[in-house]
Design a protein around this motif. Sequence first.
Motif, PDB file in Angstrom:
ATOM      1  N   TYR A  16       0.845  -1.205   0.000  1.00 36.52           N
ATOM      2  CA  TYR A  16       0.000   0.000   0.000  1.00 36.52           C
ATOM      3  C   TYR A  16       0.884   1.260   0.000  1.00 36.52           C
ATOM      4  O   TYR A  16       1.958   1.254   0.605  1.00 36.52           O
ATOM      5  CB  TYR A  16      -0.901   0.028   1.243  1.00 36.52           C
ATOM      6  N   ASN A  18       0.905   3.964   1.664  1.00 39.40           N
ATOM      7  CA  ASN A  18       1.285   4.569   2.956  1.00 39.40           C
ATOM      8  C   ASN A  18       2.096   3.643   3.847  1.00 39.40           C
ATOM      9  O   ASN A  18       2.429   4.003   4.972  1.00 39.40           O
ATOM     10  CB  ASN A  18       0.026   4.978   3.727  1.00 39.40           C
ATOM     11  N   TYR A  20       5.151   1.784   5.434  1.00 39.12           N
ATOM     12  CA  TYR A  20       6.604   1.842   5.623  1.00 39.12           C
ATOM     13  C   TYR A  20       6.917   1.095   6.915  1.00 39.12           C
ATOM     14  O   TYR A  20       6.018   0.763   7.677  1.00 39.12           O
ATOM     15  CB  TYR A  20       7.087   3.302   5.741  1.00 39.12           C
ATOM     16  N   TYR A  22       7.395   1.575  10.149  1.00 42.33           N
ATOM     17  CA  TYR A  22       7.224   2.706  11.067  1.00 42.33           C
ATOM     18  C   TYR A  22       7.876   2.425  12.417  1.00 42.33           C
ATOM     19  O   TYR A  22       8.379   3.325  13.069  1.00 42.33           O
ATOM     20  CB  TYR A  22       5.732   3.010  11.263  1.00 42.33           C
ATOM     21  N   LEU A 360       0.427  -5.307   4.411  1.00 42.94           N
ATOM     22  CA  LEU A 360      -0.964  -5.639   4.759  1.00 42.94           C
ATOM     23  C   LEU A 360      -1.709  -6.197   3.555  1.00 42.94           C
ATOM     24  O   LEU A 360      -2.785  -6.764   3.698  1.00 42.94           O
ATOM     25  CB  LEU A 360      -1.683  -4.388   5.277  1.00 42.94           C
TER      26      LEU A 360
ATOM     27  N   ASN B  75       5.399  10.542  -0.944  1.00 41.71           N
ATOM     28  CA  ASN B  75       4.882   9.212  -1.291  1.00 41.71           C
ATOM     29  C   ASN B  75       3.889   8.684  -0.264  1.00 41.71           C
ATOM     30  O   ASN B  75       3.980   7.538   0.176  1.00 41.71           O
ATOM     31  CB  ASN B  75       6.042   8.237  -1.460  1.00 41.71           C
ATOM     32  N   VAL B  76       2.992   9.526   0.159  1.00 44.69           N
ATOM     33  CA  VAL B  76       1.888   9.114   1.038  1.00 44.69           C
ATOM     34  C   VAL B  76       0.633   9.837   0.570  1.00 44.69           C
ATOM     35  O   VAL B  76       0.733  10.894  -0.047  1.00 44.69           O
ATOM     36  CB  VAL B  76       2.147   9.465   2.529  1.00 44.69           C
ATOM     37  N   SER B  77      -0.517   9.266   0.873  1.00 44.16           N
ATOM     38  CA  SER B  77      -1.753   9.896   0.418  1.00 44.16           C
ATOM     39  C   SER B  77      -2.937   9.432   1.262  1.00 44.16           C
ATOM     40  O   SER B  77      -2.962   8.293   1.722  1.00 44.16           O
ATOM     41  CB  SER B  77      -1.989   9.540  -1.043  1.00 44.16           C
ATOM     42  N   ARG B  78      -3.905  10.332   1.441  1.00 44.89           N
ATOM     43  CA  ARG B  78      -5.097   9.966   2.212  1.00 44.89           C
ATOM     44  C   ARG B  78      -5.976   8.983   1.442  1.00 44.89           C
ATOM     45  O   ARG B  78      -6.711   8.214   2.025  1.00 44.89           O
ATOM     46  CB  ARG B  78      -5.915  11.218   2.507  1.00 44.89           C
ATOM     47  N   TRP B  80      -6.095   6.564  -2.419  1.00 41.83           N
ATOM     48  CA  TRP B  80      -5.337   6.120  -3.580  1.00 41.83           C
ATOM     49  C   TRP B  80      -6.190   5.195  -4.439  1.00 41.83           C
ATOM     50  O   TRP B  80      -7.289   4.793  -4.027  1.00 41.83           O
ATOM     51  CB  TRP B  80      -4.030   5.429  -3.158  1.00 41.83           C
ATOM     52  N   GLU B  82      -5.989   1.626  -6.777  1.00 43.43           N
ATOM     53  CA  GLU B  82      -5.200   0.440  -7.131  1.00 43.43           C
ATOM     54  C   GLU B  82      -5.642  -0.091  -8.487  1.00 43.43           C
ATOM     55  O   GLU B  82      -6.834  -0.056  -8.806  1.00 43.43           O
ATOM     56  CB  GLU B  82      -5.397  -0.652  -6.069  1.00 43.43           C
ATOM     57  N   VAL B  94      -0.787  -6.091  -9.445  1.00 45.66           N
ATOM     58  CA  VAL B  94      -1.435  -4.983  -8.733  1.00 45.66           C
ATOM     59  C   VAL B  94      -0.419  -3.862  -8.547  1.00 45.66           C
ATOM     60  O   VAL B  94       0.745  -4.120  -8.197  1.00 45.66           O
ATOM     61  CB  VAL B  94      -1.932  -5.415  -7.327  1.00 45.66           C
ATOM     62  N   SER B  96      -0.032   0.723  -7.629  1.00 45.53           N
ATOM     63  CA  SER B  96      -0.619   2.043  -7.382  1.00 45.53           C
ATOM     64  C   SER B  96       0.524   3.048  -7.323  1.00 45.53           C
ATOM     65  O   SER B  96       0.855   3.575  -6.261  1.00 45.53           O
ATOM     66  CB  SER B  96      -1.407   2.038  -6.073  1.00 45.53           C
ATOM     67  N   LYS B 127      -9.298   3.497  -2.834  1.00 44.70           N
ATOM     68  CA  LYS B 127      -9.271   3.182  -1.393  1.00 44.70           C
ATOM     69  C   LYS B 127      -9.227   4.479  -0.590  1.00 44.70           C
ATOM     70  O   LYS B 127      -8.643   5.470  -1.041  1.00 44.70           O
ATOM     71  CB  LYS B 127      -8.028   2.353  -1.073  1.00 44.70           C
ATOM     72  N   TYR B 173      -6.106  -1.550   7.077  1.00 42.24           N
ATOM     73  CA  TYR B 173      -6.260  -1.083   5.700  1.00 42.24           C
ATOM     74  C   TYR B 173      -5.081  -0.229   5.223  1.00 42.24           C
ATOM     75  O   TYR B 173      -5.057   0.199   4.073  1.00 42.24           O
ATOM     76  CB  TYR B 173      -7.570  -0.296   5.571  1.00 42.24           C
ATOM     77  N   GLY B 174      -4.142   0.048   6.115  1.00 33.28           N
ATOM     78  CA  GLY B 174      -2.946   0.804   5.758  1.00 33.28           C
ATOM     79  C   GLY B 174      -3.234   2.210   5.283  1.00 33.28           C
ATOM     80  O   GLY B 174      -2.479   2.768   4.490  1.00 33.28           O
ATOM     81  N   VAL B 175      -4.312   2.810   5.800  1.00 30.63           N
ATOM     82  CA  VAL B 175      -4.666   4.142   5.301  1.00 30.63           C
ATOM     83  C   VAL B 175      -3.954   5.260   6.057  1.00 30.63           C
ATOM     84  O   VAL B 175      -3.922   6.393   5.611  1.00 30.63           O
ATOM     85  CB  VAL B 175      -6.198   4.395   5.354  1.00 30.63           C
ATOM     86  N   ARG B 176      -3.372   4.899   7.230  1.00 30.63           N
ATOM     87  CA  ARG B 176      -2.753   5.959   8.048  1.00 30.63           C
ATOM     88  C   ARG B 176      -1.275   6.131   7.725  1.00 30.63           C
ATOM     89  O   ARG B 176      -0.612   5.186   7.285  1.00 30.63           O
ATOM     90  CB  ARG B 176      -2.912   5.617   9.522  1.00 30.63           C
ATOM     91  N   PHE B 177      -0.768   7.308   7.997  1.00 28.67           N
ATOM     92  CA  PHE B 177       0.651   7.604   7.796  1.00 28.67           C
ATOM     93  C   PHE B 177       1.006   8.818   8.651  1.00 28.67           C
ATOM     94  O   PHE B 177       0.129   9.421   9.273  1.00 28.67           O
ATOM     95  CB  PHE B 177       0.933   7.882   6.320  1.00 28.67           C
TER      96      PHE B 177
END
Lengths: 410, 256
Positions: A16, A18, A20, A22, A360, B75-78, B80, B82, B94, B96, B127, B173-177
């Motif tokens: 994904y 985001n 890394y 962490y 993930l 290289n991060v985004s709220r 994205w 796929e 796959v 993105s 996503k 879901y790996g949405v946070r950063f």
Amino acid sequence: MEVHGELWTLKEFFVYPNEYIYWSIQIVMYPFMTGLVAGAFVLSSLYHVFGRKELKDMAKFSLTFSYALLLAAPMPLLFHIQKPLRGFNVFFTPHFTSAIAAFGVVFFAYAAIVASEIWFVNRKFFIESAINLKNASGLGNRLKGLVYRAWTLGSYDISEEALKKDERAAKILAGVGIPTACFLHGYAGFIFGSVKANALWMTPLMPVIFIMSAIVSGIALCMLTYIIIMEAKKVRILRKRKPWMISVEEIRSVEIDIVKSTTKYLIFFMIMAISLELLDLVFRGYTALKHWDILRTVIYERDFINIFVIQYGIGTLLPLIIFLIPGLTIKRAMVGLFLVLVGVFMMRWNVVIGGQAFSLTLSGYMDYIMPIIPRNLETLKEGLVGALTIMALPYIFLWMLNKFIPVIDK
Amino acid sequence: MDCDRREFLKVGFKTLLATGVSIGAFELLKPEVLAALNKEKGLRWVFVVDTTKCVGCGMCVRACKLENEVPYETNVSRTWVERYVMTKDGKILVDSPKAARDGFIKNDPMGVTVKKEDIDKAFFVPKLCNQCEAPPCVQVCPVGATYQAPDGVVLVDRTWCIGCGYCIMACPYGVRFFHPLYRVAEKCNFCYHRINKGMKTACVDACAFGARQIGNIKDLEDPVARIIKTERTAVLKEEFGTKPHVFYIGLDSIVR
């Protein structure tokens, strides 16, 4: 502009955007240091609670060392968090559904227990020192006397009856301290075990595995430090050569006796730790849930050297052989103890970094390239320099405590 | 007033009954009871993603980055998009790249050039944060900086977050950063500043194909709520028990 984690993460296949690594080296150091605290305390309690007289010297040393380690235990977290000045927010608005929020409560409760036990164990020494330094000359001695006078808390009773009461109090505190120490480390394991998003960490066995390996590492570090201190003492005696001083032979015989008896406990806990870890591994393979495919590639292929060669082979099997061959010597014990520490450290590494080695998406991988030479504050804190700083801290604290509390009697 | 024993008992019983009823009425009027009644008719933001409509142009990602001040180059985004390509020999590709910020302009998933005749199926999946009913990120936040608003949206207090990363680890879901500038936990919040003013989210506004829609699941007249209630939709990674509130139309089993 780089984002946090990007500097040391290598991505492969589908990950994904985001994602890394962490949680880096400092989160490896955190359970490692906390584990050492718990282990050192359990070792000291073997004498205080279970009356293992042969461990008297080691117990006194490991109790103070446990406190020195405890002071260093939260430091990796402070090094890791992005906003260290907000660290106190955990105490202002503790969110008790979070395992990390429990840290403050458990940490301070445990610190209070260990500090009280140290006080009861050394009360006689504090009073005697306070009396001796009452009219001492020199600023240093006068200040030291002041500290000891404060530590007597106004009580100068060192009658046999009072000392017996001290002993009983220390025993009770040690008894209460064992579950607290286990809880302190068990909850560190819970931090990982309760993360349901991570297939490697998600097991109720995690806290128990952490407790067992914590005791192993704590005992090993106490023994190793004890041996180093005794060896340094021998060198000092040989240099001074005063006839009335304790002889090197006497120290040597005491040292090897203590090392041999402590090793028995170490072996017991090592067997417990490895059994639990293997049980977890076998269980995962047997149940083979959806995520097993990627876990298997990480465990048996990508992290094979870290897990099976370094952690299990060099860090567990080899020291077991070293300890179990008859005629244990100090040098051999030192090698074995060092390897045990390497093994436990690698266990933490394999959990923390290995747990993030797969995405993930369950179809991509990530590698952590630990920053050796710092490029900025982030790579300084979360690289080799940060880790070595954390490792040195307990020894600095122990040195400071040793100025006021006798770490080793003889 | 004359009052014999029988009369006294009768009046007494009636008084007791009346008092009981009125106390019961007061019970009904308790604020929390009223609030609970209102809650059923309240607001619960929900999102629908129609994967059959997404063309992978990346306009939504671009709009999101600009709207929410996530540095464009990072290289991060709220959110994205796929791209999934399944070839005839069973391979699943796959990717993105850059969160699909610039769209998918080349036929090279994962750097592999795939011929048109070799493709079995191919589609795009946008996503974003699932604004879960049982959000693990809220559960694990040690300071309460990540919290859930009554309308279901999970928010982050940037002034209180300590940056431990526990919430990032907890999200399946790996949405946070970590926000590159503020250095605190960052995530999609359904453009909370916009939806509270009656506007749509930036990504919904930017999508020219109607692949993204936001609505209120508690409003029976809401077109988004009607889609969820009447059409066959699915959520991502249901097995984690987080009860996501982003519903997908045309979700394929190969979606990760």
